[in-house]
Design a protein around this motif. Structure first.
Motif, PDB file in Angstrom:
ATOM      1  N   UNK B 426       0.827  -1.203   0.000  1.00  0.00           N
ATOM      2  CA  UNK B 426       0.000   0.000   0.000  1.00  0.00           C
ATOM      3  C   UNK B 426       0.861   1.254   0.000  1.00  0.00           C
ATOM      4  N   UNK B 429       1.852   1.811  -3.452  1.00  0.00           N
ATOM      5  CA  UNK B 429       0.689   2.322  -4.199  1.00  0.00           C
ATOM      6  C   UNK B 429       0.436   3.785  -3.850  1.00  0.00           C
ATOM      7  N   UNK B 433       0.114   6.934  -6.371  1.00  0.00           N
ATOM      8  CA  UNK B 433      -1.133   7.700  -6.399  1.00  0.00           C
ATOM      9  C   UNK B 433      -0.856   9.155  -6.037  1.00  0.00           C
ATOM     10  N   UNK B 437      -0.216   8.708 -11.153  1.00  0.00           N
ATOM     11  CA  UNK B 437      -0.192   7.380 -11.740  1.00  0.00           C
ATOM     12  C   UNK B 437       0.241   7.482 -13.203  1.00  0.00           C
ATOM     13  N   UNK B 490      -0.910   7.067   5.068  1.00  0.00           N
ATOM     14  CA  UNK B 490      -1.204   6.377   3.809  1.00  0.00           C
ATOM     15  C   UNK B 490      -2.674   6.512   3.460  1.00  0.00           C
ATOM     16  N   UNK B 494      -4.178   8.437   0.209  1.00  0.00           N
ATOM     17  CA  UNK B 494      -4.922   7.748  -0.846  1.00  0.00           C
ATOM     18  C   UNK B 494      -6.295   8.376  -1.044  1.00  0.00           C
ATOM     19  N   UNK B 495      -6.994   8.615   0.071  1.00  0.00           N
ATOM     20  CA  UNK B 495      -8.362   9.125  -0.056  1.00  0.00           C
ATOM     21  C   UNK B 495      -8.352  10.515  -0.679  1.00  0.00           C
ATOM     22  N   UNK B 498      -7.346  10.567  -4.410  1.00  0.00           N
ATOM     23  CA  UNK B 498      -8.354  10.032  -5.323  1.00  0.00           C
ATOM     24  C   UNK B 498      -9.557  10.959  -5.414  1.00  0.00           C
ATOM     25  N   UNK B 499      -9.883  11.597  -4.302  1.00  0.00           N
ATOM     26  CA  UNK B 499     -11.069  12.459  -4.327  1.00  0.00           C
ATOM     27  C   UNK B 499     -10.774  13.800  -4.987  1.00  0.00           C
ATOM     28  N   UNK B 515      -8.815   9.013 -15.291  1.00  0.00           N
ATOM     29  CA  UNK B 515      -9.207   8.588 -13.948  1.00  0.00           C
ATOM     30  C   UNK B 515     -10.467   9.294 -13.471  1.00  0.00           C
TER      31      UNK B 515
ATOM     32  N   UNK C 172     -18.578  10.341  -4.407  1.00  0.00           N
ATOM     33  CA  UNK C 172     -18.106  11.189  -5.497  1.00  0.00           C
ATOM     34  C   UNK C 172     -17.461  10.390  -6.611  1.00  0.00           C
ATOM     35  N   UNK C 173     -17.057   9.179  -6.295  1.00  0.00           N
ATOM     36  CA  UNK C 173     -16.342   8.380  -7.299  1.00  0.00           C
ATOM     37  C   UNK C 173     -17.249   7.321  -7.926  1.00  0.00           C
ATOM     38  N   UNK C 177     -13.910   5.273 -12.983  1.00  0.00           N
ATOM     39  CA  UNK C 177     -13.557   3.890 -13.288  1.00  0.00           C
ATOM     40  C   UNK C 177     -13.398   3.088 -12.011  1.00  0.00           C
ATOM     41  N   UNK C 184      -9.513   4.282  -3.114  1.00  0.00           N
ATOM     42  CA  UNK C 184     -10.020   5.042  -1.975  1.00  0.00           C
ATOM     43  C   UNK C 184     -10.405   4.107  -0.839  1.00  0.00           C
TER      44      UNK C 184
END
Lengths: 260, 531, 380
Positions: B426, B429, B433, B437, B490, B494-495, B498-499, B515, C172-173, C177, C184
């Protein structure tokens, strides 16, 4: 000379017979259209020929060899290229890269060449890029070479998909509704393109709904309805075939047309 | 001030609010540069505190300069640099001020910045020559003669030059970001051990954490970024590489192969495993694939824990792994003692790997990966062998990981199953992220940020916080164990990424849009009705 | 054909080199490769087709093996353990399967919601001066009241946690994809684990509820079944039946099934999709919380990292039962419980986890639809 021979192709999805015992032959340098109402199994037949769907039974011969059961990439490498009904370009690759992906399989650079960027890889890359640019230019896409495929106007996306298919060095080009969504001018250009491709030695097999396009360019037409081939022949023959009219317009209409 | 034409030369982009700016050089670029450079500068200031948070004497902090009188030339120089830096830090605000009033930013501002940059460069070279070549450390007044050459000054200067250059050359930076990044990052990378020669622990961090994790992230980026296959068990290949090194260069099996052989061996073994473990996942859809790789990622360390075939030493792992000793005609380098050689070796490998991966990315293989990622069905119909292309991604990703593992084993001299748990996967990853990416530059930035925070800052934050607690009389600050926050960091990284910024800090253009607005993915096997 | 041969002459769209026959060019593989791949493919489809039989045979064999080595008592003891463990897996698996059914997301954080809710239960039992705890150990009626309080509050708290996670991290996601929300979800998982680590420490935490339910309920042969075993099993089964009825009968349940089948169509039919998805998360998390409570009542010790491996095992159960299929997840939980216990007995306890992960890999490779396929009508 028969290039593609489809023998008793059957494709079943659960209880649905999508394609039921369909046979036909496509000769070299011939333009053959497949028509039929929505849901007649045209695209399914396409997918079976190109190996995307495994066939339930039957066989497809290409150039005398059975290709049934081969994976799609191998069928493409044998010389059957295709486009898709709902354009399937690589949206976030440039138009140039899209075409160069078509050349992927016949490029000679090995993985190791690519890793160290050997002279062979460079030469290979250069050669393929030149070919791809050439294709783009001939199809009038030069100014879009660096744009993402998704940024192209719809009509040009269709053309780009053809360019990508041509880059695979096909012997047969399968076009799935190439005229869908095009304006009259673009349709004219498409027809000219298809004729030209044939003149240059390609065999064309297409699915199309636009009857004007079909009737004008096809050497022969295969008609499918409910997964069954109802007739096959020259455009004039097919146009006057009552079964075809019935399939398209329903029973009553067919009778009225015959009466009239 | 006479126009030197320098400003114009170095800044292709004239800042004129009324003119149409070229694409990609808009307001957001302005912000990135202003904030980025300012951050870089402050990091230059602050890093020494983290590198040597509490020890007195060896460590050197900006505070020392402030508290000492500027008697020596060197100290004077440091003062000048400080003023220059202040100008640099404040200049974005000046620019902002002009922009807010819709007035053109005077060209002089750019000229000033460029001059300061040149001054910084020259004075750094001067200081370097004075201290290292002429050995005239007495020039530096009341500050301990030795410390002036220490980390802080070097780092501050380099950070400052970087910021200045980035400002001055921002036209070029915008046009060739990757080249610019490489050109700016390389000197720091190579000179790091010299800048921190008095903090060997920091060098060890740079080799063992930053270097290794950069390698790992680069490898995972091949699988996740290029080919679009989410691998959650990536630490397994790391483990394989490390155990290969441990088994073949330790008293455990009485085999002692040199590290140079082992990194290739580790890469080869790991890539083999990559291909073998990748095979069952080929027909699976993205999320199932992720879970299968996760399963493998748990099984491999379990095999090591359970001491399969009495090869792995069970939960204790394999210890006293060899550290190379190189005999040169003029000197003998013991990697175990001179850790900076590990650092330079890893750096070399990282650079080589980056070059090779970039080649791959822009070759037919890279194109095939992108095609596969975007539309597997179309890729297959275009003549790409989806099976071998995916396996290649797995194998290459795994080989980089195996290589990193071999290095890791040698650096830390002990490998045990705990080092390769899911949290390692993780963390790798998270790096890609965070960084972006599919973007190699982003991966490097991400790995620097994350390894610095996790493996350096958190370790020393305890000490730092305790000192602060004593100073401000809040002893409870000393009781916080910051390393416990690793998991949360971490998670939050990540959250949030991505958000808010799914493309990462430095997104690759295509991947970013992909994405946020990707379509439904559909595997070839699913279309064929096999899976 | 040499590499240096020029491409098609300029002005030609069709590469004339391509027009030659080329069955020999890069297309055909050697006979050995073809033969091997044919054998592999046949083996694959064989395993795929007879997967349930192979699985059942494997399980039966391992039970038989335990019987022959350890006798009836050991076998009975292990079956009891397997059912208790399976009940917990089943409760957690349902959450995975419901969420996957409705938004196609592997809710990676679900296992950690399970662990977190066991800490919730601990907090609720020990706060207010240990009111609930003293109630439970006081009398029979008191125990009943305490259990009701504990279950209701913990399940509600966990349910709201689940809803909050969905609202903040996943909603939101929803149209991104598939991999974006999965990443998340991993983030949420780590955030929760990190929170528990910081808050409750790295060591095992005793739940101090050893005295809640004690004693042996009945003895079958030489196998004594404790009240806790019975309680765990009964709770799980009761909750699963309640859920089954809920999904089948209530409007919300129907909305869930509709949303699972086609989100956009459900939206057009006037279903409040957001609320339905929230409800799914609530219910899934609440069931995980029930799992957490019975876990702590049965094993008396919890840990911050408890949810990670247990989560994967429960997910395996969900996949085994056919992801999206609630009944399948329930059954899958028990099957995985049996495999875990008997496989561990067979191969050594340290291999139990690996065995389950291997099973996970095998299922996803050979039969991603699980034992019971994805019967779309029972999805929710």
């Amino acid at each position: 000379m028969a290039l593609i021979e489809v023998e008793s192709m059957v494709k079943r999805f659960g209880g649905l017979m999508a394609v039921n015992d369909v046979s036909f032959v496509i000769d070299t340098r011939e333009i053959v259209s497949m028509i039929g109402p929505n849901g007649a199994g045209k695209t399914t037949a396409f997918n079976c020929v190109t190996g995307l769907y495994p066939m339930t039974s039957g066989a497809v011969r290409f150039d005398g060899h059975i290709i049934t059961g081969q994976p799609p990439h191998r069928i493409t490498r044998l010389g059957i290229a295709r486009t898709f009904q709902n354009i399937r370009l690589f949206s976030f690759m440039t138009a140039l890269d899209n075409v160069m992906v078509g050349a992927h399989w016949w490029m000679s650079a090995r993985v190791w060449d690519s890793v160290v960027k050997s002279p062979r890889a460079r030469a290979d890359e250069k050669r393929v890029e030149a070919r791809a640019r050439d294709l783009l230019e001939q199809l009038g896409l030069t100014r879009y070479a660096g744009s993402y495929a998704r940024e192209l106007p719809y009509g040009l996306q269709r053309r780009l998909e053809i360019a990508r298919a041509l880059a695979t060095q096909p012997r047969v080009l399968l076009l799935d509704e190439p005229a869908a969504g095009l304006n009259p001018q673009e349709k004219k250009e498409l027809m000219a393109l298809i004729s030209r491709l044939r003149d240059e030695g390609l065999t064309i097999f297409l699915i199309e709904h636009d009857m004007r396009v079909v009737m004008e360019i096809s050497d022969r037409i295969v008609v499918l309805d409910h997964g069954v081939k109802i007739t096959e022949g020259k455009p004039a023959e097919v146009r006057s075939n009552p079964q075809v009219i019935e399939a398209y317009l329903g029973q009553g209409a067919a009778e009225r047309m015959v009466d009239a | 001030m006479p126009s030197l034409g320098l400003g114009r030369l170095l800044t292709r982009e004239r800042v004129d609010p009324t003119a149409r700016r070229p694409r990609g050089a808009g307001t957001s670029t302005f912000w990135i540069f202003s904030i980025g450079s300012a951050t870089l500068l402050f990091m230059g200031w602050l890093l020494p505190w983290f590198v040597r948070p509490t020890s007195s004497g060896i460590g050197y902090s900006p505070m020392d300069v402030v508290s000492s009188a500027p008697t020596g030339i060197g100290t004077f120089l440091v003062y000048l640099l400080g003023i220059g830096m202040l100008v640099m830090v404040l200049s974005p605000f000046a620019e902002l001020f002009y922009r807010a009033r819709k007035r053109a930013v005077p060209e002089r501002l750019d000229q000033v910045r460029v001059l300061i940059a040149v001054f910084g460069l020259v004075s750094t070279v001067v200081v370097f020559l004075l201290t290292r070549v002429i050995q005239e450390e007495q020039l530096f007044g009341p500050i301990d003669a030795f410390t002036i050459t220490d980390s802080a000054v070097w780092l501050t200067m380099v950070g400052y030059i970087l910021a200045a250059t980035a400002y001055g050359l921002r036209g070029w930076v915008i046009r060739r970001p990757t080249t610019a990044f490489a050109a700016l990052a390389l000197p720091v990378g190579i000179l790091l051990p010299l800048m921190f020669h008095q903090a060997p622990v920091f060098i060890l961090w740079a080799a063992g954490s930053l270097g290794i994790y950069t390698l790992l992230a680069l490898g995972l980026n091949v699988v996740v970024g290029f080919a679009g296959l989410l691998d959650l068990g990536y630490a397994a290949f790391f483990a394989i590489g490390a155990y290969t090194c441990g088994s073949l260069a330790s008293p455990k099996h009485s085999i002692h192969l040199p590290l140079w052989v082992l990194i290739f061996l580790g890469a080869a073994v790991a890539s083999m495993f990559g291909a073998v473990l990748g095979a069952p996942t080929l027909r699976l859809r993205g999320d199932y694939l992720a879970i299968v790789t996760l399963g493998f990622g748990e099984i491999i360390p379990d095999l090591a824990t359970n001491n399969i075939g009495k090869l792995t030493g069970g939960p204790d792992g394999i210890s006293s792994i060899d550290q190379p000793i190189v005999h040169l005609p003029f000197a003998t380098i013991n990697f175990g003692i001179n850790k900076e050689w590990y650092y330079w070796s890893v750096l070399l490998v990282v650079i080589v790997v980056i070059v090779l991966l970039r080649n791959l990315e822009h070759s037919r293989v890279g194109r095939a990966w992108v095609a596969l990622r975007e539309d597997e069905v179309a890729a297959a119909a275009t003549g790409i062998n989806t099976t071998s292309t995916k396996l290649l991604a797995f194998a290459i990703g795994a080989s980089v990981s195996g290589l990193a593992g071999a290095f890791y084993g040698s650096i830390v001299t002990i490998v045990s199953p705990d080092d390769f748990s899911f949290s390692v996967s993780v963390s790798i990853l998270s790096i890609i992220v965070l960084g972006g990416i599919g973007n190699i530059t982003g991966v490097i930035v991400g790995s620097f940020v994350l390894t610095f925070v996790i493996f350096w800052m958190l370790q020393y934050l305890n000490e730092w916080s305790a000192t602060l607690g004593q100073t401000i009389n809040v002893p409870s600050l000393g009781n916080i164990d910051y390393s416990q926050y690793t998991y949360m960091i971490y998670g939050v990284a990540l959250i949030l990424m991505m958000l808010l910024r799914p493309g990462g800090l430095i997104p690759s253009r295509a991947r970013q849009i992909e994405l946020t607005s990707g379509g439904e993915e559909e595997s070839l096997a699913a279309v064929q009705g096999i899976a | 054909m040499s590499d240096e041969s020029p491409a098609a002459a300029d002005g030609m769209l069709v590469d004339q080199r391509g027009l030659t026959s080329r069955s020999h060019r890069g297309a055909a593989s050697s006979p050995a490769v073809v033969a091997t791949s044919t054998v592999l493919r046949q083996l694959y489809s064989l395993v795929q087709r007879y997967f349930p039989q192979i699985l059942v045979a494997g399980i039966a064999l391992s039970i038989l093996f335990v019987y022959t080595t350890g006798g009836l008592t050991l076998m009975g003891e292990q079956i009891k353990n397997a059912l208790v463990l399976g009940a917990i897996y089943a409760l957690v698996a349902i959450g995975y399967t419901m969420v996957y059914g409705i938004i196609e997301l592997i809710n990676f954080a679900h296992g950690d919601v399970f662990a977190l809710s066991s800490f919730y239960a601990l907090i609720i039992a020990t706060s207010f001066g240990g009111f609930v705890n003293s109630l439970a150990t006081g009398s029979g009626i008191g125990l009943l009241v305490a259990l009701v309080i504990l279950f209701v509050t913990t399940m509600a708290a966990a349910g709201f946690t689940g809803m909050a996670i969905e609202r903040v991290a996943y909603r939101r996601l929803r149209d991104a994809p598939r991999l974006a929300p999965l990443i998340t979800a991993i983030g949420v998982s780590f955030l929760l684990e990190g929170f528990m680590l910081v808050k409750f420490g790295a060591d095992n935490v005793p739940t101090k509820n050893d005295l809640w339910i004690t004693g042996t309920a009945l003895t079958l042969g030489k196998v004594s079944i404790a009240w806790t075993d019975l309680f765990v099993f009964a709770t799980a089964v009761a909750l699963m039946f309640t859920l089954g009825a809920f999904v089948r009968i209530t409007t919300l349940g129907k909305a869930m099934r509709a949303t699972a089948q086609d989100r956009n169509a459900s939206l057009l039919c006037g279903i409040n999709v957001n609320r339905t998805i929230s409800a799914t998360f609530f219910i899934g998390s609440a069931l995980a919380a029930a799992g957490g409570i019975v876990y702590s009542l049965n094993y008396h010790s919890i840990q911050w990292s408890l949810g990670y491996r247990l989560g994967i095992i429960a997910f395996t159960a969900a996949v085994l039962g056919g992801i999206g299929n609630i009944v399948g997840a329930g059954i899958g939980g028990f099957v995985i419980g049996i495999i875990y216990v008997f496989g561990g007995q067979l191969a050594g306890g340290e291999w139990s986890d690996s065995l389950i992960f291997a099973i996970l890999v095998i299922i996803l490779t050979f039969r991603p639809t699980g034992l019971f396929g994805v019967d779309v009508t029972t999805r929710a």
